[in-house]
Design an enzyme around this catalytic site. Structure first.
Site, short mmCIF file in Angstrom:
data_model
loop_
_atom_site.label_atom_id
_atom_site.label_comp_id
_atom_site.label_asym_id
_atom_site.label_seq_id
_atom_site.Cartn_x
_atom_site.Cartn_y
_atom_site.Cartn_z
CG HIS A 134 -1.93 -4.93 -1.85
ND1 HIS A 134 -1.10 -5.42 -2.65
CD2 HIS A 134 -2.74 -5.18 -2.93
CE1 HIS A 134 -0.09 -5.55 -3.80
NE2 HIS A 134 -1.65 -5.56 -4.13
CG ASP B 165 -0.17 -5.52 -8.30
OD1 ASP B 165 -1.26 -5.04 -7.37
OD2 ASP B 165 0.01 -6.83 -8.30
CD GLU C 242 -2.86 -8.73 -3.28
OE1 GLU C 242 -4.07 -9.39 -4.03
OE2 GLU C 242 -1.59 -8.60 -3.65
CD GLU C 243 0.75 -8.58 -5.48
OE1 GLU C 243 0.80 -9.88 -4.95
OE2 GLU C 243 0.60 -7.28 -5.94
CG HIS D 226 2.74 -9.41 -10.71
ND1 HIS D 226 2.69 -11.08 -9.61
CD2 HIS D 226 1.80 -9.02 -9.59
CE1 HIS D 226 1.63 -10.48 -8.44
NE2 HIS D 226 1.16 -9.55 -8.21
#
Length: 355
Positions: free
Chosen positions: A66, A180, A212-213, A322
């Site tokens: 992603h 990420d 995606e998040e 994150h």
């Protein structure tokens, strides 16, 4: 085509791409790899990458990563020129304030700002953690009108953490933002390149999925487009080696690719897991197994599309995912690519049917 992994990750990591605003990441991939793959883009900014020798009549293996990163969105502008904002993706409040961010304005330019909270000098009583709803973004403006007219920022503007990528050649560890999941995007591209020119019994299709998040939205669309028989989902998975001992840790730096067995959105196909582990051992590719009590990936929606899709999640551990900054080992990233490529090179139609 050969690529320098560190330079590729640097370019992808430094790009800005909050959920729903992945355009910069998409443009890098299209510009740098458009001559290697046939790339299709939809209105959400999902990308589907076809190898030049794509057949169209073979079983399909989908490689997914992603393109978005956790970020924020401007909610409102206060009279004093500071701005309220909402999180895009999962943030913990203590990781948010006192960091630099970039806001994309109405002209497509990026404006520097900082996330601010009320200073302790003006708090009476015990100093407690302030929720994100009490924080503001400050670009140095002094009024609402200045934000609108000078900085050209309006509600709805995306906000991205700012951090510059660096690589320690001595330790092999990378530092940067958005691992990420720009690491996953890099794995998709490099796995496709590792299979370049091979005549395989399967078609291998790359998937760069958005949002995606905020609910794995792009992967659902890409899965419907690609219609895979098997999917390998690459992730920048949260590392746990800084707060767990070596026996409990399942996402340690320099311990290899992370094969995920379970999370809140997927119970992995155990036949595929066994195949991945045996392939790792046969090829001396380091791996670590993960059973996650929380979280989820694009494999969540992908595995329940069509007539059910076996999914393998390969994670490159990322310390402090994150947040604004993360550490990750280049060797783990390469192990993910090596395992995916080895699996695909050995894949047969009979094996696919067995899964």
């Amino acid at each position: 085509m050969k690529v320098n992994s560190v330079e590729l990750i640097k370019k992808l990591s430094n790009a800005y791409g909050a959920p729903g605003f992945e355009d910069d990441v998409v443009e890098i991939i299209k510009k740098d790899f458009g001559h290697v793959f046939n790339i299709k883009e939809d209105s959400m900014r999902n990308l589907v990458l076809y190898r030049k020798n794509h057949d169209g009549n073979k079983p399909v293996i989908m490689l997914d990563g992603h393109s978005d990163e956790v970020g924020f969105i401007i909610k409102s502008i206060k009279a004093n020129g500071t701005m309220r904002f909402l999180p895009l993706g999962g943030w913990m409040a203590q990781n948010v304030p006192a960091h630099k961010v970039m806001i994309k304005n109405e002209e497509g330019k990026y404006v520097e700002g900082i996330i601010a909270t009320k200073p302790p000098h003006f708090i009476t009583g015990p100093v407690t953690l302030q929720p994100i709803s009490d924080m503001v973004i400050d670009v140095g403006a002094t009024s609402y009108d200045e934000v609108i007219n000078t900085f050209k920022i309006e509600p709805g503007a995306p906000v991205i953490p700012h951090a510059e990528f660096s690589f320690n050649e001595e330790t092999g560890v990378m530092l940067g933002k958005a691992f990420d999941n720009r690491l996953g995007c890099g794995c998709v591209l490099e796995t496709l390149l590792a299979l370049e020119g091979l005549d395989l019994p399967v078609d291998v299709v790359g998937s760069i999925s958005v949002q995606e998040e905020v609910g794995c939205r792009g992967a659902k669309v890409n899965a419907n487009t690609i219609k895979p028989n098997l999917a390998i989902v690459f992730e920048g998975s949260p590392a746990d080696d800084t707060f767990m001992d070596k026996y409990d840790s399942q996402g340690a730096l320099k311990k290899g690719t992370q094969i995920r067995h379970y999370d809140k959105r997927l119970i992995a196909n155990h036949r595929l897991i066994s195949l991945a582990k045996s392939t790792s051992k046969e090829n001396n590719i380091p791996y670590q197994c993960a059973v996650r009590s929380g979280g989820g990936t694009d494999a969540g929606p992908i595995h329940i599309e069509e007539s059910a899709v076996p999914c393998l999640i390969l994670g490159t551990p990322v310390r402090y995912a994150h947040t604004h900054y993360g550490f990750s080992a280049l060797s783990d990233y390469k192990a993910s690519i090596d395992l995916a490529a080895a699996l695909i090179r050995d894949m047969t139609v009979n094996t696919l049917n067995f899964l």
